[in-house]
Motif scaffolding. Sequence first.
Motif, PDB file in Angstrom:
ATOM      1  N   CYS A 852       0.780  -1.358   0.106  1.00 29.00           N
ATOM      2  CA  CYS A 852      -0.237   0.012  -0.019  1.00 29.00           C
ATOM      3  C   CYS A 852       0.883   1.038   0.293  1.00 29.00           C
ATOM      4  CB  CYS A 852      -0.725  -0.091   0.863  1.00 29.00           C
ATOM      5  SG  CYS A 852      -1.632   1.700   1.606  1.00 29.00           S
ATOM      6  N   PRO A 873     -11.184  -6.979   5.877  1.00 28.23           N
ATOM      7  CA  PRO A 873     -11.957  -5.242   6.698  1.00 28.23           C
ATOM      8  C   PRO A 873     -11.089  -5.196   7.773  1.00 28.23           C
ATOM      9  CG  PRO A 873     -13.724  -6.524   5.832  1.00 28.23           C
ATOM     10  CD  PRO A 873     -12.618  -7.583   5.557  1.00 28.23           C
ATOM     11  N   GLN A 876      -7.695  -3.516   6.936  1.00 28.55           N
ATOM     12  CA  GLN A 876      -8.651  -2.279   6.692  1.00 28.55           C
ATOM     13  C   GLN A 876      -8.302  -1.375   8.261  1.00 28.55           C
ATOM     14  OE1 GLN A 876     -11.188  -2.735   3.726  1.00 28.55           O
ATOM     15  NE2 GLN A 876      -9.918  -2.190   2.287  1.00 28.55           N
ATOM     16  N   GLU A 877      -8.969  -2.203   8.884  1.00 28.13           N
ATOM     17  CA  GLU A 877      -9.275  -1.895   9.684  1.00 28.13           C
ATOM     18  C   GLU A 877      -7.686  -1.148  11.067  1.00 28.13           C
ATOM     19  OE1 GLU A 877     -11.582  -0.845  11.657  1.00 28.13           O
ATOM     20  OE2 GLU A 877     -10.502   0.409  13.751  1.00 28.13           O
ATOM     21  N   LYS A 880      -5.010   0.092   7.968  1.00 27.77           N
ATOM     22  CA  LYS A 880      -5.446   1.230   7.175  1.00 27.77           C
ATOM     23  C   LYS A 880      -4.712   0.854   5.751  1.00 27.77           C
ATOM     24  CE  LYS A 880      -6.257   3.237  10.095  1.00 27.77           C
ATOM     25  NZ  LYS A 880      -8.353   2.770  10.427  1.00 27.77           N
ATOM     26  N   THR A 883      -6.696   1.925   1.894  1.00 27.91           N
ATOM     27  CA  THR A 883      -8.100   2.462   2.501  1.00 27.91           C
ATOM     28  C   THR A 883      -7.828   3.972   1.738  1.00 27.91           C
ATOM     29  OG1 THR A 883      -6.973   3.760   4.661  1.00 27.91           O
ATOM     30  CG2 THR A 883      -8.777   1.664   4.594  1.00 27.91           C
ATOM     31  N   SER A 884      -6.829   3.950   1.032  1.00 25.84           N
ATOM     32  CA  SER A 884      -6.728   5.210   0.476  1.00 25.84           C
ATOM     33  C   SER A 884      -7.392   4.968  -1.432  1.00 25.84           C
ATOM     34  CB  SER A 884      -5.788   6.081   0.530  1.00 25.84           C
ATOM     35  OG  SER A 884      -5.731   7.291   0.548  1.00 25.84           O
ATOM     36  N   GLY A 886      -6.568   2.197  -2.839  1.00 22.46           N
ATOM     37  CA  GLY A 886      -7.789   0.919  -3.371  1.00 22.46           C
ATOM     38  C   GLY A 886      -6.820   0.490  -4.480  1.00 22.46           C
ATOM     39  N   VAL A 889      -5.486  -3.006  -3.277  1.00 20.10           N
ATOM     40  CA  VAL A 889      -6.732  -3.982  -2.397  1.00 20.10           C
ATOM     41  C   VAL A 889      -7.154  -5.634  -3.817  1.00 20.10           C
ATOM     42  CG1 VAL A 889      -9.029  -4.621  -2.555  1.00 20.10           C
ATOM     43  CG2 VAL A 889      -8.570  -1.926  -1.526  1.00 20.10           C
TER      44      VAL A 889
END
Length: 899
Positions: A852, A873, A876-877, A880, A883-884, A886, A889
């Motif tokens: 990322c 999830p 991402q939690e 992170k 989450t910007s 993407g 992913v």
Amino acid sequence: MDRPLNETRSVCCYCGTGCGVIIQSAGDRIVGVRGDPDHPANFGKLCAKGNTLHLAAVRTGRATVPILRESRAVLPAPTSWDYALDVAAERFAAIIREHGPDAVAFYVSGQLLTEDYYVFNKLARALVGTNNIDSNSRLCMSSAVAAYKATLGSDAVPCCYEDIELADLLLIAGSNTAYAHPIVFRRIEAAKEKRPDLKIVVVDPRRTDTAAAADLHLALAPGADALLYSAMLHVLLWEGLTDPAFIAQHTEGFNALRSQLAELTPGAVAAACGVRAEDIVAAARMFGQAKAPLSFWCQGLNQSIHGTANGAALIHLHLATGKIGRPGMGPFSLTGQPNAMGGRETGTMANLLPGHRNLADPADRAELARLWNVPALPEKPGKTAIELFDALTNGDIKAIWIACTNPAQSLPDLAKVKTALTHAKFVVVQDAWGDTETAAFADLLLPAATWGEKDGTVTNSERRISRVRAAVPPPGAARADWRIARDFALRLDEKLGAGRTAQFAFDSPAEVYAEYVRTTVGRDLDIHELSHAVLDARGPTQWPTGAARLYTDHRFAFPDGKARFIPIDTQLTAETPDARHPFRLLTGRLRDQWHGMSRTGRIPRLYSHEPEPRIEIHPADLQRRGWIDGQLMRVKSRRGEIVLPIAASEEVRPGQAFVAMHWGRRSLSHDGVNALTIPVCDPVSKQPELKHAALRIEPAVLPWRMRVLRSPGLSAEAHEKVIEWRARLAPLLEGFDYAALTLDGRERPLVALRVAAAEPLAIERIEQIADALEMPEGVCLTYRDPAKRVIKRARIDDERLTGILLAGEDLAGNWLRAAMKEGVPIDALRRWLFAPRAEPPVASAAPRRVICNCLDVSEADIQREIAAGADLPALQERLKCGTSCGACVQEIKQLLGKR
Ligand code: SF4
């Protein structure tokens, strides 16, 4: 006191997605960028490239003053604009007078604005009197243009991005959308998440991130595209999934194609396509049974010796099923450059004229001559990109004006291109950057404005016209491209005595645009009511004005309103592997780089996903041949040879090899992949087959190694400093057996040089490199082992390692690089600095591959959380990641899939 921040709405200057951006500036400096939440292409999102646009606003490397080489015997020197343009006009005029207008040419770019294109086009045709004007868009989408015109009657994309949310099948053909058009791919991911029933079929020889997201991936053999779509159409016919009423009412040519299709059964073509017959049937059924199939295509189809047939074969699927012209469906060609569409609309290609007119049509030429108030326009076809450079070599063309593009890196068969540029009598290069591969051939280098400094318009892949606005003035004496073309035209007019001054009396890009839109009156792209002011008020607007989709009444752009089926060329590739060249080369993109890296290549953090050039082959090939991951290899085609480290990748099949298109002479001691590619073109579109070639790969025996790393540490000027160091190093690499010069890092950026050679480098050359990086012996710790011919040197500033040179033995290079990026205190490293040790002495110096890029999250961090049971999830939690923008992913999902 900090200057207040200004915000200016504009558009990203990379891919044809055309994302809206808001540029943040302070005084005359661009300091930040964010996505424009109101732009309908991206609604505020940006990918990693868009998110870092402001970081390319550096001084080093910019062309800021005209540079003239009065003759090839003298060195280039700065000069004034007046003198530079006078010399250019005199040289062009002399050649035109002596050899005629077709002895000069213009080679422009999909990165120019519509206004720039228009002035160049008018200059070539209405003043010089030549059709020798072509664009680098010839390399990326001229096959799509030809396919649309041959089947639908006009070069017009019938769909829009909103169709992604309305489709129930996405057929993604020859496009790694996840990398090449990331924000389009984010919309695809969001649509799939919202509607899991949405089916995705990806056709690509490689298992790319896009393919990994597919319900069905057809890893077809290179070049088999037209064959595959024709076999799918065969299935549609056989299973009654076509729409005979639509075919009868709205198309021509189906019966002729039908007889060709009779032979193309899935079973008959499966071997040539490299996929199972049942997968071809499955893909055809998915298409035929979908209510709203939407097909995306890009360079995988276009860059082929039958790119036109590839696009047409895909469009045939929509025509045969009548699935076109309604929400959620249609054939959607994605454009690679930010304003390739603007080039098509303004007719800035050798065979086109403004307003979607055709050069070959006498009525179109006459109408444009009347609009331009000239007696006539030249009739003789202009030379397309490859032809144009061939004509430089054989002397038919003697002077060339190259604007905003880098053919000495991007055209196929670079040895031939360089010969052409050397043969030319006069080469003008107009560019924002003075250090491109092509700039080295310039007799005259003209400094141009670039992103954030220009005013005008661009059109994205979905026919949406957006305003581009300047946030800051260009540096030094750099000028807007349209203005340079205008000023040259006025001087050339004077030298030629052509009396066309009035035709170039533009005082602003708004005036240029006002004239351009008048050429569209009555055409399919009629936008005569648009102006800069209207676009400012309305915001981004699709043509024809406000039309989200085309052909909604199923009347196509041929005079009889009927679409056409055309015969399909089923040859595969120009070159096929043989005993001497057993590998198939595939070319493509990296996630975080763009084109020839003249902009993204100046941003250290964009190297973290793919730090260095490499050639990827299947692990089975690596094992069978006894090659080792990272080993340097000689990679040869019938046209050239380069040296690259090899890497195992399961994205390619056995027998295939992948090299990214981006790396060139600013990153390597030799040319990039286009030293190997083939300049054979599609006969209709004249687009070269940049995607495929036959290769030989063999080990390079280069046992002597050197690694040099240099970082300014934490400082406001650190980024500019590493770019400056890199610029100093680049000329020193000439003649090396292998050298890779790259950047890395974030807060502590660094420049990295890796060298391999057959023999130890002379001490003087090592010292030259050390001096360029401000690492002379006097300020560094030094270790010498004359018996082993090893020299090591370390520079330490503020208790941190800021420079390391390992010549003759470089085992510790990887962890020292990580230590410098992380700013590990020198106390933890000091005793290990010169040790021949591959393992890091402290955990904080362990190399980390970043997945990322936006949030700087490494593969190791993600793997650790996955091992602890995290799903997407949770990742991402906690981290992170993804989450910007993407973009990572898909890769994270693949890591999750392997647990
Ligand atoms: Fe720019 Fe990325 Fe948007 Fe393309 S997808 S226009 S590169 S921000």
